[in-house]
Each structure stands twice: as C-alpha cells, then as structure tokens.
Design an enzyme around this catalytic site. Structure first.
Site, short mmCIF file in Angstrom:
data_model
loop_
_atom_site.label_atom_id
_atom_site.label_comp_id
_atom_site.label_asym_id
_atom_site.label_seq_id
_atom_site.Cartn_x
_atom_site.Cartn_y
_atom_site.Cartn_z
N GLU A 23 0.81 -1.21 0.00
CA GLU A 23 0.00 0.00 0.00
C GLU A 23 0.85 1.26 0.00
O GLU A 23 0.50 2.27 -0.64
CB GLU A 23 -0.93 0.00 1.22
CG GLU A 23 -2.04 -1.03 1.17
CD GLU A 23 -1.65 -2.37 1.76
OE1 GLU A 23 -2.54 -3.20 2.01
OE2 GLU A 23 -0.43 -2.61 1.99
N LYS A 25 3.93 1.65 -1.25
CA LYS A 25 4.51 1.81 -2.59
C LYS A 25 3.51 2.50 -3.53
O LYS A 25 3.86 3.46 -4.24
CB LYS A 25 4.87 0.43 -3.15
CG LYS A 25 5.14 0.41 -4.66
CD LYS A 25 5.14 -1.01 -5.20
CE LYS A 25 5.18 -1.05 -6.71
NZ LYS A 25 6.43 -0.52 -7.27
N ARG A 528 10.43 0.28 -4.20
CA ARG A 528 10.64 -0.97 -4.92
C ARG A 528 10.65 -2.15 -3.95
O ARG A 528 11.27 -2.10 -2.89
CB ARG A 528 11.97 -0.94 -5.69
CG ARG A 528 12.06 0.17 -6.72
CD ARG A 528 11.01 0.02 -7.80
NE ARG A 528 11.08 1.11 -8.77
CZ ARG A 528 10.23 1.27 -9.79
NH1 ARG A 528 9.24 0.43 -9.93
NH2 ARG A 528 10.37 2.28 -10.61
N ASP A 612 24.76 -12.54 -14.37
CA ASP A 612 24.75 -11.40 -13.45
C ASP A 612 25.07 -11.83 -12.03
O ASP A 612 24.46 -12.78 -11.51
CB ASP A 612 23.39 -10.72 -13.46
CG ASP A 612 23.12 -9.94 -14.73
OD1 ASP A 612 24.09 -9.62 -15.43
OD2 ASP A 612 21.95 -9.65 -15.03
N HIS A 707 18.41 4.11 -11.57
CA HIS A 707 17.56 4.13 -10.39
C HIS A 707 17.01 5.52 -10.10
O HIS A 707 16.40 5.74 -9.05
CB HIS A 707 18.33 3.59 -9.18
CG HIS A 707 18.51 2.11 -9.21
ND1 HIS A 707 19.50 1.51 -9.96
CD2 HIS A 707 17.81 1.10 -8.64
CE1 HIS A 707 19.41 0.20 -9.82
NE2 HIS A 707 18.40 -0.07 -9.02
#
Length: 771
Positions: A23, A25, A528, A612, A707
């Site tokens: 909520e 976010k 995030r 990665d 970012h």
C-alpha cells in the site's frame, strides 16, 4: 536522570513498512505522479502505522510497554536520520524552508530532479536492502530539522499506544556517510560526531516530551569490519556518543547492533550510561566471560530469513543469556523489514512447506511465546517448542530436500570444472568472432516492464489466454525491443526479458528445489519491492529455461545477442535460502544448473552470455576472518557455472550498488571476459580502484543511473566516459547503463540510451576511432 520504566520481556527491532499489499509503494508512486497530494499520502501512511500497531498487539506485543517499535519510513531509514539532523547537501538547500524539507524535497534527495543528482545508493550491510548515502562536509551544520519521528510517537500515544521510536544511531549515521564532493581530501564524516551529538540529545528530549519511555538507536556499524572506518575508531566514537546521550537521559536507551557479533564493542556499550543492548544471537554471539547489569535483548528469532527454526534451542540461548545479565528480554536478530508480512497470506504454497516457515507475523508470535516462557518458565510454552521441533524434523526428512543424483554430481566435480583457458587466448578468439568497434555499447539486460507486459502476464497466469497467445505477445515485445536497439545503434543486443517477472524468481520457477510466493513482498529500496523465492531443497534444472527467447531474438538481428542468466550467488542472496547446509554447497548446486543452461545456449548459437552477480559484495561477511572462505566459494560457484564454454564464447557479468574495493580481487577471480559495474551515481568512484588493481579484462563502468528518473545529458555521459578512459585502457572499456532498465519508462529509457550513444560516438571521434 528520570526514572527508567522496565523494558518489555519481548520485542522486535522493526516491522515491514510497505504494507501487506504494498500500500505504501502505491501511495508514494501516486504522489510522485501527482495523482494524490501530500495530505493524501500522509493519511495513507498514518493508516498503515495504525494497522501495524493493532496487528502487533493482536500477535502478542504490548500496547503500552514500549515493545512496539515506531520504525516507519517513507523511503529509507538512513535518509530519515540524515533529514532529521539537517544533513542536507548544498544542491538541495533551496528545497528546505528554515532547514526543513517537505515530502517533495525529501523524495528529491532520494530520486534526484532535473540536473540535481540524487544521493548515492548502496547496500545495507549484508542484505539486499539499499540505503541512501548521506553527504557530509566540514561545513555541514546539524540541527533538529524534522520532528516526524516525534509526531509519530505522539500519534501513537493519542491512539492509546506507548511505542518505542527507532532511529539510526549517530555513529552508524556518520560511518555510512561519505565526504561531500567539495570536502577536502582526507576529511572523515565521523570527525563531525561532537557537532552531531547535541542534535540527538535534543531529539531524545523531544521524544520523551511526546510520551516515549524508551528509544532504540540502531548501531549496526559497530559489528562490521567492512566499512571504510577502522573498527577501533567506531568503538571510540560509540564511547563518546553514548557518554553524551546517556548523561541525564530523559528516557531509556536501547542500542541495537544487528547483523553480527559486537565483539569488543560490547564492553564499550556496557561501560556507557545506557540501559539496554540488543544482540544478534543468530549471526553473533556473546564473548566468553561477559557479564553486565544492562538489559540484554537476545535476538534469537532470525529477522533475516523465513524459516520457523528451532524454538527450543532459541529458548535455551535465552536461558543461557541469564548467566550474562540478570535482566533478559527476547527479540528478533534484526528489523523484520527483511521478511514478508504473513505466511498465512500464501494460498498457493504447499501446506507442508508453509509449516516450516515463519514470516514477520509468525516471528512476532514466536517472540511473544518465548517472552511468556521467560516469565512463566519453559513448561508454559513446551507445546509450542515441541510443535516447532516437529516441523523441523518433518522438513529434514521431506522428499526433495535431499536429492541423491544432485549430491553425487556435486561430489564428483574435478578441479578442471572451475577453470577456463587464458584470457589472452580467449580475447583473440572473440575479437575474430565479433569484430566489435572500440567502446562497444550494450545494456545490462532488461527493458521496461510496461503495464501491457504485466497485464498479459497476469492474464496468462489466470488462464484467460493460452500459452500460444502469450508467447506470440512476448515475441512481438522482443521484436520491438531488438528493432529499437538496432535503431539506437547498440552493438550488442539483448532480448529485453519481457517473459521475466523478476531476475531471480523467473529462474526459481523453472528449477527444482524452489518455491515462489504470491504476496511475499520485501522492500528493496524506496518504493521498490521484490518477492524473494524460497530455496528449500536440492537444486536441479529439469529443462532449458532461456534458450527459446535468446534464439528468437538472435534470429531478428545480425548483431550478437546476449543470453541473460542470473548467477548462483545472486540467486542465493535474493532468495530465502535453506539454512541446513553450507551456502557454498547450495551455490554449487545452482551453478551446475546454470552450467547446463549455458551449454544449451552455446549449442543454440548464443555466444555472448551474461551471468549477473550484482549481489557478490552483498553476501560478504561483516567479519574479516569470515571473508576469505566466502570469497572462495562464491567465486568458484561462478566459475563452475561459466567454465564449460569455448574460447569464442564471451562471458559477461554485472555487479551493482556496492562498494567494490574490498572485493576487486574476487571480481578479477570470476574470470569473466567483460564485467559491467554500477558507477554513474558515484561518479566513477570505482575506476581508480580498477586502475590500481591492474584489472586486465573488459569492463563497463555504468554511465547512466537507472535508479533515478533523470535523463542524463550527452555532456554528462561524455564526462563520465572521459573519467573512465583516464584510468581504463580504451581496448578494455565498454559503455553501458548501471543496471537493467526494468523499472524505467520507455520515454526516459530511450532518450537516455540515445544520449549514451551520442556521447560514445563523440568520444570515439575524439579518439580517432570513428563513429
């Protein structure tokens, strides 16, 4: 000093703040998009805090005994502490009114705006959480510039709760800070401690006036030997800080030191005029012979993983702790924001697996159980202890936890499986194979995960479209992404990963030994969140995972397409991993599954393969004595995954958002042909370290910070490339963003990539190598 109220028998160091359905976010991102105003956002946040308090009481904590931590944050607890004490860099000063930031200004520090770069971001100790790095200079003037924490204590008090405010302690705040860009060489933020302490003293007084009876100061820096500050200097700073804060203190002070053993710092805190110390007894221990009159909060409930664990053994540790201190409480080892909310909110997990797990709510209940045992004795909780032991036994004997074929394959490995041929031989073979231009350009892998992609994935999951229709949609997405990269002019193409919900979960869904959650969200940074997968058993790969999409993309272009895999260390770091065997053993199982995938990609004609490892630095133990063993098994697991290929196959890896200096030897040891590294937000700080280490293979320090929503200009990217070229030979340098583009929108991503290519062409022309 005022009389200090008793500390509760049970507590937690913090609770998830994003909400069971993210909520926070959604509200924060709506505020960023101007869909709601600041008052709307404040109301949502207040509702989440109120719901948390009610939930914690229902789970067994006390409403009026300071056992509930007031640990909310809109974005990041380190940013909160910096803003509270007025540590606002000069480039943001005009956003502050009388030194105070509104929500827009607060978020601008985190995300940047226009030409105003955000604060740097890096990993919080040995976790996947990212914190924002404060910037301190000799002229930084501290003041109590935010009363948000005070208001939240008063808010709780008005609702009938006596909560315990939580803030990052002064030593850790300065230890995690960096010297501002204009600071003179050699300046150490910790040198500002004496100027900072009066602000904390004032804050404690304001918290007490608002009704708080205890405060929690988080000092994880005191357990770490991996920071840029000498541990002895940190101990000296702690002695200074808590002598000042403890003198005439108006409320009880709890110093929490999660993520490891305090070691010699425990004696420092014991000598300080504070009242309680929270110890991590999952990753740490109490030095032999220690005794204290302080309240000891034994962190025996693991706040960093999701296993139900051995509750009887945990209670035994608490009983033993009573030999150290006459006053013992039970707590979590860390803040619970590392865990999801509630295992009961996972309808798709098998019931047997759920019986082995404890998310945040279950851990709070465990704390309440053990607190009851401390009060009434072991017999009062024997039933709960026996139930946990039974679940542990069931987990040990369950099918799939141990797979003979997997274990025999690992046991049969020979040393040759961990090595490739010489890099110079490989480079010559790859130069002939690919014929790439100087300063070759690429991206890290993912392209924006649009609303349409998420919608079609959800429709497929619900059965509203069949596999053929879903895969046709994915093919169109890949076609468009490849066409876009061709138009922009990238040299090495990616397929964009539209089929992947997450770079770890996607593999977990396709490997045996894993389970995935529906609502197991954990904050990664800011707004995030990720859903860490659960690695519960031996790992193997039943079928190829990525070959279908990489080969489809390669069929659309003459340029090389990178196969994209997540490495074994990162799969472990970003999952909740079984705790019943060494991590290195589990890493080798994952590595063998990836080795099989790489072999199939190579057979299918994919000869650039990126594995990665952004979490390589993340799992590095905080104690130096434990680091060599970790670096050995982590590097070997990567090499096991990647060492079965031909010389003409180019292996890439990627690392991001960590301080790399302490692991440069390990990065070199990975033996990847090309390594891309986050570097844009820190303005290429890693580059001199690469030069000093004589790093000899291909390297791509990021030139575009993904970012932040900012679009870097051509001049900005050009400047970063020139900085990189001052330390990295032209023949080694690659050009790429810091990380994947999954979280960005297409408009900003395309413009940023076009600027990256324009800057690359300009630098090539200056070097006389052509566009």
């Amino acid at each position: 000093m005022t009389s200090i109220s008793p500390f509760p028998l049970g507590t937690i160091l913090g609770y998830p703040r994003i909400g069971p359905r993210r909520e926070l976010k959604k509200a924060v991102e709506a505020f960023w998009a101007h869909a709601i105003d600041a008052d709307d956002l404040e109301r949502t946040a207040a509702g989440l805090r109120a719901a948390t308090r009610d939930r914690l009481v229902a789970l067994g904590l006390g409403a009026r005994d300071s056992s509930i931590p007031e640990s909310f944050s809109y974005y990041d607890q380190v940013l909160d502490a910096a803003v509270t004490v007025g540590a606002i860099p000069a480039r943001f000063a005009d956003l502050a009114e009388d030194g105070r930031l509104d929500l827009h200004g607060y978020f601008t520090l985190a995300r940047g705006e226009g030409d105003r770069a955000p604060l740097e971001m890096t990993k919080w100790f040995d976790s996947n959480y990212h914190y924002l790095v404060p910037e301190i200079a000799p002229d930084t003037e501290f003041s109590l510039a935010s009363d948000r924490l005070v208001r939240e204590v008063a808010e709780a008090r008005a609702a009938g709760f006596l909560t315990r405010p939580v803030i990052v302690g002064p030593v850790t705040l300065l230890a995690l800070s960096k010297a501002a860009e204009h600071a003179p060489a050699g300046f150490e933020p910790l040198s500002k401690l004496d100027e900072l302490l009066p602000v904390y003293v004032e804050l404690l007084a304001r918290l007490a006036a608002a009704g708080a009876e205890w405060v929690q100061l988080d000092e994880p820096a005191l357990v770490s030997e991996s920071l840029d500050v000498d541990p002895r200097a940190l101990r000296e700073a702690a002695a200074t800080a808590y002598a000042a804060l403890g003198a005439d203190r108006p409320l009880g002070i709890l110093v929490a030191a999660p993520y490891g053993s305090l070691g010699d710092a425990l004696a420092v805190l014991d000598a300080a005029p504070i009242d309680a110390i929270a110890l991590d007894l999952v990753k740490g221990e109490v030095p032999a012979g220690t005794t204290t009159e302080k309240v000891l909060v034994g962190g025996v409930i693991d706040g960093h993983n999701i296993w139900r664990g051995d509750l009887a053994a945990a209670f035994g540790r608490l009983e033993a702790l009573r030999e150290v201190s006459p006053t013992v409480s039970v707590g979590t080892s860390t803040n619970l924001f590392h865990t999801p909310h509630d295992v009961g909110d996972e309808p798709s997990l098998p019931e047997q697996l759920k019986s082995w797990l404890a998310f945040a709510n279950q851990k709070v209940a465990q704390v309440a159980t053990l607190a009851r045992g401390l009060s009434a004795g072991r017999t009062a909780i024997q039933g709960e202890l026996d139930a946990a032991s039974s679940a542990l036994s069931d987990r040990h004997h369950a099918a799939g936890v141990r797979d003979r074929a997997v274990r025999e394959r690992v046991a049969a490995l020979e040393e040759s499986a961990f090595h490739r041929g010489s890099y110079e031989t490989r480079r010559a073979a790859q130069d002939g194979e690919f014929g790439l231009p100087p300063l070759p350009t690429t991206t890290i892998g993912s392209f924006p995960q649009t609303g349409s992609i998420r919608k079609e994935r959800a429709r497929f999951a619900r059965g509203e479209i069949d596999r053929a229709e879903y895969e046709t949609f994915l093919e169109r997405e890949i076609h468009d992404v490849v066409e876009l990269q061709e138009r922009i002019g990238l040299d090495v193409i990616v397929h964009g990963e539209p089929e992947r919900n997450d770079m770890v979960q996607y593999f977990a869904e396709n490997l045996d030994g894993f389970a995935v959650t529906e609502n197991g969200w954990v904050q990664s940074y800011g707004s995030r969140a990720t859903r860490p997968s659960i690695l519960w058993g031996d790992v193997s790969r039943p079928a190829p995972i990525t070959v279908r999409w990489s080969t489809f993309a390669q069929g659309l272009t003459e340029k090389p397409v990178k196969g994209m895999l997540t490495g074994p260390v990162t799969i472990l770091a970003w999952s909740f991993v079984r705790d019943d065997q060494p991590l290195g053993d589990t890493a080798n199982q994952v590595a063998l599954a990836l080795r099989d995938e790489i072999h199939d990609l190579e057979d299918a004609g994919i000869t650039v393969i990126q594995v990665d490892e952004p979490a390589l630095r993340e799992l590095l133990p905080l104690k130096k004595a434990d680091q060599p063993a970790y670096l050995d098994w982590s590097v070997r697991s990567f090499r096991l995954a990647t060492s079965g290929v031909d010389d003409t196959t180019q292996i890439h890896t990627h690392l991001c958002y960590s301080e790399f200096g302490v692991v440069l030897d390990a990065i070199d040891g990975l033996d990847a042909d090309v390594t891309s590294i986050e570097a844009a937000r820190s303005k290429m700080e890693v580059v001199p370290e690469l030069r000093a280490s004589a790093f000899a293979r291909g390297v791509g320090p990021g030139v575009y910070d993904i970012h932040s929503p900012r679009v870097p200009g051509v001049d900005e990217v050009t400047e970063l490339l020139e900085v990189a070229l001052a330390s990295i030979p032209q023949r080694q340098l690659w050009v790429n963003p810091d990380c994947g583009l999954k979280t960005r929108g297409y408009d900003e991503a395309v413009q940023s990539l076009e600027n990256m290519l324009a800057a690359t062409r300009a630098v090539r022309e200056r070097l006389g190598t052509g566009a």
